[in-house]
Enzyme design. Structure first.
Site, short mmCIF file in Angstrom:
data_model
loop_
_atom_site.label_atom_id
_atom_site.label_comp_id
_atom_site.label_asym_id
_atom_site.label_seq_id
_atom_site.Cartn_x
_atom_site.Cartn_y
_atom_site.Cartn_z
N GLU B 65 -7.46 9.74 -3.69
CA GLU B 65 -8.90 9.69 -3.91
C GLU B 65 -9.71 10.80 -3.72
O GLU B 65 -10.62 11.49 -4.28
CB GLU B 65 -9.61 8.55 -4.06
CG GLU B 65 -9.01 7.20 -4.95
CD GLU B 65 -8.00 6.38 -3.96
OE1 GLU B 65 -7.60 6.87 -2.75
OE2 GLU B 65 -7.69 5.30 -4.33
N HIS B 134 -11.78 -6.07 -3.69
CA HIS B 134 -11.48 -5.79 -5.20
C HIS B 134 -12.39 -6.40 -6.05
O HIS B 134 -12.07 -6.61 -7.12
CB HIS B 134 -10.10 -6.17 -5.40
CG HIS B 134 -8.92 -5.36 -4.75
ND1 HIS B 134 -8.66 -5.67 -3.47
CD2 HIS B 134 -8.09 -4.31 -5.35
CE1 HIS B 134 -7.63 -4.83 -3.20
NE2 HIS B 134 -7.39 -3.92 -4.31
#
Lengths: 333, 336
Positions: B65, B134
């Site tokens: 990322e 998450h």
């Protein structure tokens, strides 16, 4: 790779310009900071990271770059900015925090952006590498000319961004060259105390790209090695990693007592100052003292003009701090 | 617009259509992120794009990322219009420098000379027992930091129009889509997010809230899933004869304080629903907007129904205990 006399003179003059510029900045930086050193005082407040000693890296690499090529630099950006052709007056005004500065005083010395020559920098270690990959990707996707060069220090090689960017650049065969300026110190921690390998060029193998190591801060060798890597990137051959052994003659920042340096290191490095050494080479090759002194005079004029421009420029109204947060110049409360 | 075709779309399909149409009309637009190619995005928002545009413009990335969001910044600064996906907002911890120090600050640090026209799209929200790495929303974390627009739609119509507006915006936009609204059945989707959506491209202006239900007794403000909880609460309150007004913020940056203030002028009561952590967040900011403007607008103390300041637990009953819902909003009204 042959080096023309003209290029060598440009390299000499540009190294000298960077050096004289920084020597002048160094003096002005101390105005208002004596007897008690307070970083917030004086015409140039804030941190100041000087690059003197590292000029060969900037000129050896940037000699191969055009305005359209992209450079991402670090918290120590002056030599690279000057070699890339950043507007010296507006950069100086930025360092002073003036309205005529490249960002009108919002960025300062660690945030120099000049879109005319595609130069930018970030004060965060290794974080210019991803943007360099993206700029290179942009050129590739648009089929436009231009390569990206990302300068980092040897302390940046243990950041995730370094490894992620090398992998991405190799995976996508991007026209980017990563240049590690190894000045041996990450602030006070030495390379050998922070990095598991003695030379970072070996890390290129992990990403299946060429790796090069240049010893001894030699501008002519840097020129050759960088030229090969940049030519390779330009011709679609993909990225390269170059580590260049250089040194900083100053501290990490102004005010750094440098107690971490071994005894005698500073004197030794000063004896290896690359600019007088390069002058000797030019003289030996037949350039005259008169010609080199003439270059020096030109450099002094450029520095004086830039400093005068910065000093004479006004500060922007403080309320300008509330503009240019977003693309239309606005600020959202 | 008379011949515009209207279909019922999920947010996932509306996002994909918005990106598709912008890619058709603007060669500078491309997408990169993890699993956005052959898979079509874990949450379906790039489905079908690889087939139409190919691997060059629908670019699967390594799990890096920092590198690919940084690359988005570099590409945007160089004239492209990347749409970059951070698969779960919870992953921002590995790449935030690229976002808040580069993407969000380079316009400012260049005095406006460097534009970063980039969309960072990322999924938010829980409710399906995926635990605290998450399931977060983290709206306020992004909205707190200057230099990036932050938006989150509650339905497919807004999702399409806001995505097109985001791609065309010269500022970086963080486009946060709630997993529970995506129309992905395996996430237990909220049916009311799937709405009529025109086929023609259109924009929904960023920075504008919308009154999605008019009322006179209490203003309930939310975004994304919060809007649906607010609407359900309004239905329940209506059974008691209470007429609730529901405001969908849609954007956190810019924040449409005016619409909230106007609504509270009418109702005199304010409840803010937020699936992000309660403290230092959206609810505090919205309430402050009203109080700073004119504290006498409020006939009773404002209330917030937000996620408690705990990491999101896994066990279903524990997570559901923590999440905002319609009953909590009704109870908050009763406590006013």
């Amino acid at each position: 790779m042959l080096i023309s006399r003209e290029t060598k003179l440009w390299m000499y003059k540009t190294m000298l310009l960077s050096r004289r510029f920084e020597e002048t900045i160094e003096q002005i930086y101390l105005e208002g900071k004596t007897p008690a050193f307070n970083m917030a005082n004086g015409p140039i407040p804030g941190e100041m990271h000087l690059s003197n000693g590292q000029e060969p890296v900037a000129v050896g690499v940037c000699a191969h770059l055009n305005a359209e090529d992209i450079v991402t630099a670090t918290h120590r950006p002056h030599h690279q900015a000057i070699a890339k052709g950043v507007d010296l007056k507006r950069m100086t005004a930025e360092i002073f925090g003036k309205q005529t500065g490249l960002s009108g005083g919002r960025g300062g010395h660690m945030h120099i952006f000049d879109t005319n020559v595609n130069f930018g920098c970030s004060g965060i270690i290794a974080q210019g590498m991803g943007p360099a990959c993206g700029a290179a990707l942009s050129r590739k996707m648009q089929n436009k000319p231009g390569v990206a060069v990302s300068f980092i220090g040897e302390g940046a090689v243990n950041q995730g961004a370094f490894h992620e960017s090398l992998n991405l650049a190799a995976l996508w065969c991007l026209p980017v060259v990563f240049v590690v300026e190894d000045n041996a110190w990450g602030i006070s921690v030495s390379k050998q105390d922070s990095t598991a390998v003695a030379r970072n060029d070996v890390r290129a193998a992990a990403y299946d790209m060429p790796g090069h190591f240049v010893e001894n801060n030699d501008p002519l060798v840097i020129y050759k090695v960088a030229g090969d890597a940049i030519d390779r990137a330009r011709s679609g051959g993909g990225p390269s990693l170059i580590e260049i052994e250089t040194f900083r003659l100053a501290g990490h920042f102004m005010g750094d007592a440098e107690a971490y340096r071994p005894d005698g290191e500073k004197a030794f490095l000063e004896s290896k100052d690359p600019i007088p050494a390069f002058r000797k080479i030019l003289l030996a090759e037949g350039t005259t003292d008169v010609a080199l002194d003439h270059l020096k005079d030109q450099v002094e004029e450029q520095v004086s003009a830039a400093i005068a421009f910065a000093r004479e420029s006004a500060y922007a109204p403080a309320e300008d701090a509330l503009t240019q947060v977003f693309a239309q110049g606005e600020y959202h409360e | 617009m008379s011949n515009t075709k209207i279909r019922r779309l999920t947010i996932a399909r509306a996002m994909a259509e918005a990106i598709q149409q912008e890619m058709q009309s603007d060669p500078r637009v491309f997408v990169m992120g993890e699993d956005i190619g052959a898979l079509g995005g874990v949450f379906g928002n790039t489905r079908g794009l690889l087939e139409e545009f190919g691997r060059e413009r629908i670019r699967d990335t390594p799990i890096s990322e920092t590198a690919f969001i940084g690359a988005g910044v570099g590409a945007a600064q160089d004239g492209m219009r990347p749409v970059v996906e951070l698969m779960f907002v919870d992953f921002f911890g590995v790449c935030f420098d690229a976002i808040y120090n580069n993407m969000a600050k380079n316009n400012y640090f260049s005095g406006g000379n460097v534009k970063v026209p980039m969309v960072l799209m990322t999924s938010t929200g829980g409710g399906y027992s995926d635990a605290g790495q998450h399931s977060q929303c983290l709206y306020a974390t992004f909205a707190h930091l200057p230099g990036m627009k932050v938006v989150s739609p509650s339905n497919a119509y807004d999702a399409k129009g806001m995505m097109i507006a985001a791609i065309r915006d010269d500022s970086p936009v963080v486009f946060m889509y709630h997993k529970g609204l995506q129309g992905m059945g395996w996430l237990g989707t909220e049916a009311a997010a799937t709405v009529d959506t025109p086929e023609q491209p259109y924009q929904v202006e960023l920075g504008k809230a919308k009154i999605v239900r008019e009322g006179s007794d209490v203003t309930i403000v939310g975004l994304a899933m919060g809007v649906h909880n607010a609407l359900k609460a309004a239905d329940k309150l209506a059974e008691e004869g209470v007429n609730a007004e529901v405001v969908d913020l849609r954007s956190l940056v810019p924040l449409d304080r005016e619409t909230v203030i106007s609504s509270v002028k009418k109702t005199g009561r304010l409840i803010v629903v937020d699936e992000d952590y309660q403290s230092y967040g959206v609810s505090g900011e919205v309430i402050t907007s009203v109080v700073e403007h004119d504290y006498s607008l409020l006939r009773s103390g404002p209330k917030r129904v937000a996620y408690p300041d705990v990491p999101i637990p896994f066990a279903r009953h524990m997570e559901q205990f923590c999440l905002p819902n319609a009953d909590k909003i009704v109870a908050a009204f009763h406590a006013m």
